[in-house]
Design a protein around this motif. Structure first.
Motif: not given
Length: 121
Positions: A53-60
């Motif tokens: 989830l942390k990676r998804k937030v950074y990607a967004a």
């Protein structure tokens, strides 16, 4: 008669213990050990989900070029995301919050963002 009952009880206990051991639980292992073994894998799964989830937030955030995300930190725990750090402009705080809220899997957002002040002011 009491001796026969005791022998029968011992025989039943022996059969139950050996059947339990054949189910993958070693003889003499406690129920607590079984819970700890299964709890370890769920904790690992939770950590993996939090990192994903942390990676998804950074990607967004990276998709939004108007956001300077270089000084933003993300913490995720069971869908709850905390964003901390600094941004260059106050308007970026609300933009960051909205972007994070739009990430699938995010259930809540806590912002600890502040505006970075230029040196000497």
């Amino acid at each position: 008669m009491n001796g026969l009952r005791a022998a029968l009880g011992v025989a039943i206990a022996t059969v139950l213990i050996s059947a339990w051991a054949q189910d993958g639980m070693p003889a003499g292992a406690s129920a607590g050990a079984a819970l700890n073994a299964s709890g370890g894998s769920t904790a690992k799964t939770a950590r993996q989900a939090n990192r994903a989830l942390k990676r998804k937030v950074y990607a967004a955030l990276a998709k939004h070029k108007e956001i300077d995300a270089g000084n933003i930190g993300i913490t995720a725990k069971s869908g709850a995301v905390t964003i901390s750090g600094t941004v260059s402009d106050a308007s970026q705080i609300s933009t960051v919050i909205e972007v994070v809220k739009g990430v699938p899997g995010v259930t809540s957002v806590t912002s600890k963002l502040t505006v970075q002040r230029p040196f000497g002011q």
